[in-house]
Design an enzyme around this catalytic site. Structure first.
Site, PDB file in Angstrom:
ATOM      1  CB  VAL A  36      -8.786   7.971 -56.394  1.00 12.28           C
ATOM      2  CG1 VAL A  36     -10.216   8.026 -55.850  1.00 12.28           C
ATOM      3  CG2 VAL A  36      -8.759   8.401 -57.848  1.00 12.28           C
ATOM      4  CB  CYS A  37      -9.158   6.754 -52.023  1.00 10.36           C
ATOM      5  SG  CYS A  37      -9.921   6.101 -50.535  1.00 10.36           S
ATOM      6  CB  ALA A  38      -5.283   5.451 -49.201  1.00  4.15           C
ATOM      7  N   GLY A  39      -4.648   6.459 -52.540  1.00  5.49           N
ATOM      8  CA  GLY A  39      -3.681   6.474 -53.639  1.00  5.49           C
ATOM      9  C   GLY A  39      -2.731   7.662 -53.518  1.00  5.49           C
ATOM     10  CB  THR A  71      -5.350  11.237 -48.843  1.00  2.27           C
ATOM     11  OG1 THR A  71      -5.394   9.810 -49.000  1.00  2.27           O
ATOM     12  CG2 THR A  71      -5.143  11.538 -47.358  1.00  2.27           C
TER      13      THR A  71
END
Lengths: 220, 220
Positions: free
Chosen positions: A97-100, A117
């Site tokens: 998720v996101c910058a994960g 991202t």
């Protein structure tokens, strides 16, 4: 089925809570919140604490791996990346998720993989050999599913719920969450927001990173 | 500006985390997670713990009050209802998410007020003298804003952010959250879901309430 959601100190809460709220309804699923060190984790705002019940060493082989972004100032280290690599070897699904997504990249999992991202860091995907798909909310490539900015984790997790448990259970989960989104504005992605709004969002991010950096320098 | 978000043992996490993630970006806002007794609160799934940093007595006069639903089996008691009443007397905004609207009703704040709540408990609004608006995602009446099933708290909080801090900041917040929802299914409300999906969601809820009741009976 064990679903491991990776928490970090200084992370954005909804990276974790969005997917959790959908995935936890999969029949027979156990969700384990894990972190490099178990215990309470203060979120990026400083206002909220989520608890990681497990250390990463205690959950080596989750069936589903949800990798959330860490603090931009103190990125997760080698132990976390190595855990992601090992977990991915035996996982049924590896998600971010996101910058994960950048952590999946840093763990070497995105060579030649279509991925997305959070918009401010989209350009970094190429450095991991990933094929950036900035127009997509979530991207499914093999057993890897990556998603965009933090709230995209909800959409991704409903999609994943359907892959694992079928459409009807995913739809019932959406209904229980009342997830019939009607945002009062249409500025959720940089292709839709006005230039002023994009600039304002960027300045919010820069201020936040600067304040995190100041906190970190004070501590070290 | 102080924003108090009310946590309970056995609640649904995103009742709190959804609005939090939007409201925490209001410039100058401090979000305080409060509960009848401060400390860690286990969410309804049993998988996640959120921490209430403050007891309700420590935050008597928040500017914004966000009332989340409690456990359906052990509803919050008189102390919580009395805190809601007192906080509402001086609040700028009194809001609720999901079945949290029923707590506003039980505190006597919804006489003649247009309101919404989670679809399975919509019929209970009338018993508090509220005018149910089941077709609306969130309802603004005076200084009270109520919202539908848990994820509606995100939409409500973006609307509230705009009321407090202006449209541009609300839009920048939406952009930072990447809140450009694209759910893979369109079954987020009972008017959209199929009869089978509604039946499945209701059976999920009944099973969950039964298991909560069993846990409670074992404890008492």
């Amino acid at each position: 089925m064990t679903i491991a959601i990776l928490l970090h100190e200084g992370m954005t809460a909804s990276d974790a809570t969005g997917p959790y709220e959908a995935l936890r309804s999969i029949p027979g699923a156990t969700v384990k919140f894990v972190a490099e060190t178990p215990g309470p984790k203060r979120m990026d705002s400083g206002f909220l604490t989520l608890v990681a019940d497990y250390g990463i060493d205690e959950v080596s082989h989750p069936d589903v791996l949800v990798v959330c972004a860490g603090s931009p100032v103190v990125p997760p280290g080698e132990r976390v990346l190595s855990w992601i690599q090992t977990a991915h070897e035996t996982s049924q699904w590896t998600t971010s998720v996101c910058a994960g997504t950048l952590l999946l990249g840093a763990a070497g999992l995105l060579q030649g993989v279509r991925a997305t991202t959070h918009w401010p860091v989209m350009d970094m995907l190429a450095s991991f050999g990933a094929i950036a798909c900035p127009q997509e909310r979530y991207v499914h490539d093999g057993k890897i599913i990556t998603s965009a900015g933090n709230s995209a984790g909800i959409d991704m997790a409903l999609y994943l719920t359907a892959q694992i448990a079928g459409d009807e259970i995913a739809e019932a989960t959406q209904l229980l969450m009342g997830y019939d989104p009607q945002p009062p504005f249409d500025s959720g992605s940089p292709t839709k927001a006005s230039p002023q709004v994009i600039k304002l969002a960027q300045s919010f991010m820069q201020n936040w990173i600067a304040s995190e950096l100041a906190k970190y320098e004070q501590l070290s």
